[in-house]
Design an enzyme around this catalytic site. Structure first.
Site, short mmCIF file in Angstrom:
data_model
loop_
_atom_site.label_atom_id
_atom_site.label_comp_id
_atom_site.label_asym_id
_atom_site.label_seq_id
_atom_site.Cartn_x
_atom_site.Cartn_y
_atom_site.Cartn_z
N SER A 1 0.79 -1.23 0.00
CA SER A 1 0.00 0.00 0.00
C SER A 1 0.83 1.28 0.00
O SER A 1 0.27 2.36 -0.23
CB SER A 1 -0.92 0.04 1.22
OG SER A 1 -2.14 -0.55 0.90
N LYS B 1 0.50 3.43 -2.96
CA LYS B 1 -0.66 4.31 -3.14
C LYS B 1 -0.23 5.79 -3.10
O LYS B 1 -0.86 6.64 -3.71
CB LYS B 1 -1.71 4.03 -2.06
CG LYS B 1 -2.35 2.65 -2.25
CD LYS B 1 -3.27 2.22 -1.14
CE LYS B 1 -3.98 0.93 -1.53
NZ LYS B 1 -4.06 -0.12 -0.59
N TYR C 1 -2.97 -2.48 -10.42
CA TYR C 1 -2.95 -2.32 -8.96
C TYR C 1 -2.09 -3.39 -8.28
O TYR C 1 -1.26 -3.08 -7.41
CB TYR C 1 -4.40 -2.34 -8.43
CG TYR C 1 -4.47 -2.33 -6.93
CD1 TYR C 1 -4.36 -1.15 -6.21
CD2 TYR C 1 -4.60 -3.52 -6.21
CE1 TYR C 1 -4.40 -1.15 -4.82
CE2 TYR C 1 -4.64 -3.53 -4.83
CZ TYR C 1 -4.54 -2.34 -4.14
OH TYR C 1 -4.56 -2.35 -2.77
N TYR D 1 -4.73 3.40 7.70
CA TYR D 1 -6.11 2.88 7.72
C TYR D 1 -6.80 3.20 9.05
O TYR D 1 -6.74 4.34 9.49
CB TYR D 1 -6.14 1.36 7.44
CG TYR D 1 -5.03 0.89 6.55
CD1 TYR D 1 -5.01 1.27 5.21
CD2 TYR D 1 -3.99 0.09 7.01
CE1 TYR D 1 -3.98 0.86 4.38
CE2 TYR D 1 -2.97 -0.31 6.19
CZ TYR D 1 -2.97 0.07 4.88
OH TYR D 1 -1.95 -0.32 4.08
N VAL E 1 1.15 -3.93 3.69
CA VAL E 1 1.10 -5.25 4.32
C VAL E 1 2.37 -6.08 4.10
O VAL E 1 2.51 -7.16 4.66
CB VAL E 1 -0.14 -6.09 3.90
CG1 VAL E 1 -1.41 -5.50 4.46
CG2 VAL E 1 -0.22 -6.28 2.40
N1 GLN Z 1 -1.90 -5.40 -2.14
C1 GLN Z 1 -2.57 -5.23 -0.90
C2 GLN Z 1 -4.07 -5.41 -1.04
O1 GLN Z 1 -4.66 -4.89 -1.93
C3 GLN Z 1 -2.22 -3.90 -0.34
C4 GLN Z 1 -2.90 -3.64 0.99
C5 GLN Z 1 -2.01 -3.05 2.02
O2 GLN Z 1 -0.78 -2.96 1.90
N2 GLN Z 1 -2.62 -2.67 3.11
O3 GLN Z 1 -4.69 -6.08 -0.27
#
Ligand code: GLN
Length: 304
Positions: free
Chosen positions: A63, A66, A188, A240, A258
């Site tokens: 993430s 992003k 993505y 988050y 993650v």
């Molecule tokens: N690739 C992960 C997902 O879409 C990214 C989510 C994350 O890093 N929180 O679930």
């Protein structure tokens, strides 16, 4: 580098602090990562650098990507961006569907999955070869031409992306997704699989500590207003449903993934990246957060 001793001390004190969380396994290729991996890298605006631990080992930034894709889109769209994505904390998990129905397909912010999928949808309209453009952007800001996608992780996520597909389809039903869904999910999953070390990640965040200008080559990555806004979004939404607690404990704009990475900045001073793959229940690296909390406490500097 003036932060060397502080970082060494934190690293030593937290080196054995593992076993309290779990490496992400909902993307099967991530489950084989060594949970004990630990790295910290700091770069300042004067060119000082210091790293410790597994700081040359690359991991998927997930993430954290992003932030990069948002920067690429905000270069072109400006305020138009906010017609399709909000800028409020969600208070829900990164992959939650729950608010989308009530809020008619407009995601709360660009740093949860639904918001990032809308931003990637916008990217497709702005860049003729989006996957290459993302790599070019990241290579440029961290000054390293060999940054790549981790194809194994991208493929693994793609095969298990039912929830992201559901988010994209749901938003499409509200008219907030324009392009082909499989194309969006493919881009993505690839952007999430970008592999970087903490050394590279810290460098790539320096422009956000420097009002949008990359101090390594003097190039403007985004304008000062965009930079301010991206930092505000990281502070309020970057972790988050744990963003409030992160602001409380660390006091910096930051973004987690993650894969266990967290990148954060101190405006006008430095960027710091931490990697520790064991995650807490919110999908954030608990040792990464603890490291950053200790760092801002010990140096006595945050944005507050
Ligand atoms: N690739 C992960 C997902 O879409 C990214 C989510 C994350 O890093 N929180 O679930």
């Amino acid at each position: 580098m003036i932060y060397k001793e502080v970082i060494e001390r934190i690293y030593d004190s937290m080196l054995n602090q593992t076993g309290e969380g779990k490496v992400a396994s909902y993307i099967p290729a991530l489950s084989s990562i060594d949970p004990k991996s630990y790295a910290i890298s700091v770069c300042d605006l004067e060119g000082g650098e210091f790293s410790i631990g597994d700081s040359d080992v690359r991991f998927t930034i997930q993430s954290i990507s992003k932030v990069f894709v948002l920067a690429m889109v905000s270069r072109y769209l400006g305020d138009k961006l906010w017609e399709r994505v909000g800028r409020e904390p969600s208070g829900t998990a990164f992959n939650s569907l729950i608010q989308l129905e009530q809020e008619r397909g407009i995601p709360r912010n660009p740093f949860i999955n639904s918001g990032a999928l809308v931003v990637t949808d916008m990217l497709i309209d702005l860049y003729p070869n989006p996957k290459q453009a993302i790599l070019d952007f990241v290579r440029e800001i961290c000054g390293n031409r060999d940054i790549c996608y981790n194809e194994e992780v991208a493929k693994s996520e793609l095969e298990h992306s039912h929830r992201n597909l559901a988010l994209a389809n749901f938003m499409k039903s509200f008219g907030n997704i324009k392009n082909d869904i499989d194309t969006i999910i493919d881009i993505y999953c690839n952007q999430c699989s970008i592999s970087m070390s903490t050394k590279e990640l810290a460098k790539s965040f320096l422009f956000l500590a420097n009002t949008g200008v990359n101090p390594i080559n003097g190039q403007k990555v985004v304008g000062p207003r965009s930079s301010k806004r991206m930092n505000a979004l990281m502070l309020t939404c970057g972790l988050y449903n744990e963003s409030g607690d992160f602001a409380y404990r660390v006091g910096l704009p930051g973004k987690s993934g993650v894969g266990g990475g967290i990148a954060a900045i101190i405006p006008g001073r430095l960027a710091i990246a931490v990697w520790s793959p064991e995650l807490n229940n919110n999908g954030n690296s608990y040792r990464g957060i603890a490291t950053l909390e200790q760092f801002t406490t010990d140096i006595g500097i945050s944005v507050f």
